[in-house]
Design an enzyme around this catalytic site. Sequence first.
Site, PDB file in Angstrom:
ATOM      1  N   GLY A 256       0.835  -1.385  -0.142  1.00 35.57           N
ATOM      2  CA  GLY A 256      -0.044  -0.023   0.000  1.00 35.57           C
ATOM      3  C   GLY A 256       0.896   1.130   0.103  1.00 35.57           C
ATOM      4  O   GLY A 256       0.252   2.483  -0.085  1.00 35.57           O
ATOM      5  N   HIS A 257       2.199   1.344  -0.004  1.00 38.65           N
ATOM      6  CA  HIS A 257       3.019   2.334   0.192  1.00 38.65           C
ATOM      7  C   HIS A 257       4.115   2.221  -0.976  1.00 38.65           C
ATOM      8  O   HIS A 257       5.072   2.025  -0.480  1.00 38.65           O
ATOM      9  CB  HIS A 257       3.409   2.514   1.521  1.00 38.65           C
ATOM     10  CG  HIS A 257       4.028   3.709   1.758  1.00 38.65           C
ATOM     11  ND1 HIS A 257       5.385   4.292   1.713  1.00 38.65           N
ATOM     12  CD2 HIS A 257       3.502   4.984   2.617  1.00 38.65           C
ATOM     13  CE1 HIS A 257       5.584   5.552   2.150  1.00 38.65           C
ATOM     14  NE2 HIS A 257       4.503   5.795   2.403  1.00 38.65           N
ATOM     15  N   PHE A 258       4.064   2.629  -2.143  1.00 39.72           N
ATOM     16  CA  PHE A 258       2.688   2.896  -2.828  1.00 39.72           C
ATOM     17  C   PHE A 258       2.732   1.876  -3.945  1.00 39.72           C
ATOM     18  O   PHE A 258       3.898   1.581  -4.524  1.00 39.72           O
ATOM     19  CB  PHE A 258       2.869   4.357  -3.227  1.00 39.72           C
ATOM     20  CG  PHE A 258       2.932   5.321  -2.183  1.00 39.72           C
ATOM     21  CD1 PHE A 258       1.806   5.809  -1.698  1.00 39.72           C
ATOM     22  CD2 PHE A 258       4.142   5.787  -1.936  1.00 39.72           C
ATOM     23  CE1 PHE A 258       2.003   6.792  -0.523  1.00 39.72           C
ATOM     24  CE2 PHE A 258       4.366   6.726  -0.895  1.00 39.72           C
ATOM     25  CZ  PHE A 258       3.137   7.214  -0.385  1.00 39.72           C
TER      26      PHE A 258
ATOM     27  N   ILE B 291       7.857   2.568  -1.820  1.00 39.39           N
ATOM     28  CA  ILE B 291       8.747   3.460  -1.072  1.00 39.39           C
ATOM     29  C   ILE B 291       8.754   3.119   0.605  1.00 39.39           C
ATOM     30  O   ILE B 291       7.741   3.185   1.141  1.00 39.39           O
ATOM     31  CB  ILE B 291       8.439   5.033  -1.014  1.00 39.39           C
ATOM     32  CG1 ILE B 291       8.742   5.587  -2.758  1.00 39.39           C
ATOM     33  CG2 ILE B 291       9.378   5.930  -0.264  1.00 39.39           C
ATOM     34  CD1 ILE B 291       8.308   6.889  -2.829  1.00 39.39           C
TER      35      ILE B 291
END
Length: 144
Positions: free
Chosen positions: A47-49, A54
């Site tokens: 989820g990041h990203f 990252i």
Amino acid sequence: MLSIQEIMALIPHRYPFLLVDRIMELEPGVRAVGEKLVSANEPYFQGHFPGNPIMPGVLILEALAQTGAVAALSAPENAGKLVLFAGIDGARFKRVVRPGDTLRLEVQLEKMRRGVGKGQARATVADQLACEAELLFALTDPSR
């Protein structure tokens, strides 16, 4: 040098929140230098990203805090204690950390008074500064 098993004997963190893979340099109660091998399989990259992974800055800080905890808890007088995060001052992020990077984690403990301490922390990738901060921590009895 400390292996992952030796790190796990000092600090209570476990997958997916154990963010130090090894300790390469250690002066008990003074300083530690560790590494985090950043894998594409880290759960936070979902989820990041998506499409642009990252490592979250807060997890870089947590990896530094865990390295500092190893330094503090490796001192004989702190054996069996628990290190709690008490604060962060002056955190700055200078470079993104991506899958495939090796994050070098350096923490120098500076002060310790009445169970509260302070350390200077730096995270680098390929000798480039990724993050720096002053970390505040508290030593406590784990049964409290």
